[in-house]
Design a protein around this motif. Sequence first.
Motif, PDB file in Angstrom:
ATOM      1  N   CYS A  44      -8.811 -20.029 -13.522  1.00 38.41           N
ATOM      2  CA  CYS A  44      -8.922 -19.064 -12.425  1.00 38.41           C
ATOM      3  C   CYS A  44      -8.497 -19.665 -11.096  1.00 38.41           C
ATOM      4  O   CYS A  44      -7.853 -18.990 -10.288  1.00 38.41           O
ATOM      5  CB  CYS A  44     -10.362 -18.546 -12.320  1.00 38.41           C
ATOM      6  N   CYS A  48      -5.441 -17.949  -9.170  1.00 37.78           N
ATOM      7  CA  CYS A  48      -5.727 -17.316  -7.874  1.00 37.78           C
ATOM      8  C   CYS A  48      -4.993 -18.019  -6.740  1.00 37.78           C
ATOM      9  O   CYS A  48      -4.579 -17.369  -5.774  1.00 37.78           O
ATOM     10  CB  CYS A  48      -7.225 -17.295  -7.613  1.00 37.78           C
ATOM     11  N   CYS A  65     -10.321 -13.093  -5.477  1.00 36.12           N
ATOM     12  CA  CYS A  65      -9.583 -13.251  -6.737  1.00 36.12           C
ATOM     13  C   CYS A  65     -10.404 -14.053  -7.749  1.00 36.12           C
ATOM     14  O   CYS A  65     -10.468 -13.709  -8.928  1.00 36.12           O
ATOM     15  CB  CYS A  65      -8.253 -13.945  -6.472  1.00 36.12           C
ATOM     16  N   CYS A  69     -11.498 -12.817 -11.327  1.00 39.12           N
ATOM     17  CA  CYS A  69     -11.018 -13.576 -12.486  1.00 39.12           C
ATOM     18  C   CYS A  69     -12.168 -13.961 -13.401  1.00 39.12           C
ATOM     19  O   CYS A  69     -12.069 -13.836 -14.615  1.00 39.12           O
ATOM     20  CB  CYS A  69     -10.269 -14.817 -12.014  1.00 39.12           C
ATOM     21  N   VAL A  75      -5.873 -12.572 -14.458  1.00 42.28           N
ATOM     22  CA  VAL A  75      -5.319 -12.353 -13.125  1.00 42.28           C
ATOM     23  C   VAL A  75      -3.909 -11.822 -13.341  1.00 42.28           C
ATOM     24  O   VAL A  75      -3.150 -12.393 -14.119  1.00 42.28           O
ATOM     25  CB  VAL A  75      -5.274 -13.675 -12.305  1.00 42.28           C
ATOM     26  N   TYR A  89      -9.217  -6.010 -13.701  1.00 41.11           N
ATOM     27  CA  TYR A  89      -8.981  -6.546 -12.363  1.00 41.11           C
ATOM     28  C   TYR A  89      -8.661  -5.408 -11.398  1.00 41.11           C
ATOM     29  O   TYR A  89      -9.126  -5.367 -10.272  1.00 41.11           O
ATOM     30  CB  TYR A  89      -7.823  -7.532 -12.452  1.00 41.11           C
TER      31      TYR A  89
END
Length: 102
Positions: A44, A48, A65, A69, A75, A89
């Motif tokens: 993540c 991100c 984010c 995530c 993502v 998401y």
Amino acid sequence: MTVQKAFVAMLIASFLLVHFVNAQKVDYSKPPASAPQGPQPLDCIGACKYRCSESSRQNLCNRACGSCCHRCHCVPPGTSGNYEACPCYFNLMTHNTTRKCP
């Protein structure tokens, strides 16, 4: 006549027996197939960092984010858009009914 019926019954039984014996053959020379692996954990932080690389507020973007995530385990690719790749998401909302995830 009864001998013929017995012969036919014996013939059918032997064909069935041969069929089931061949269906149950196991090749012990090969190792057993490994169990299917689950999805690999997503990085993540790295995902991100790339997603927010063009954001004017990178710290805020990375925080949002990262939260998305960890909840969705995905993502979307690229620096913006592409939400169809990760519907979870895309569907997360804030208390003000705006999109939570950048």
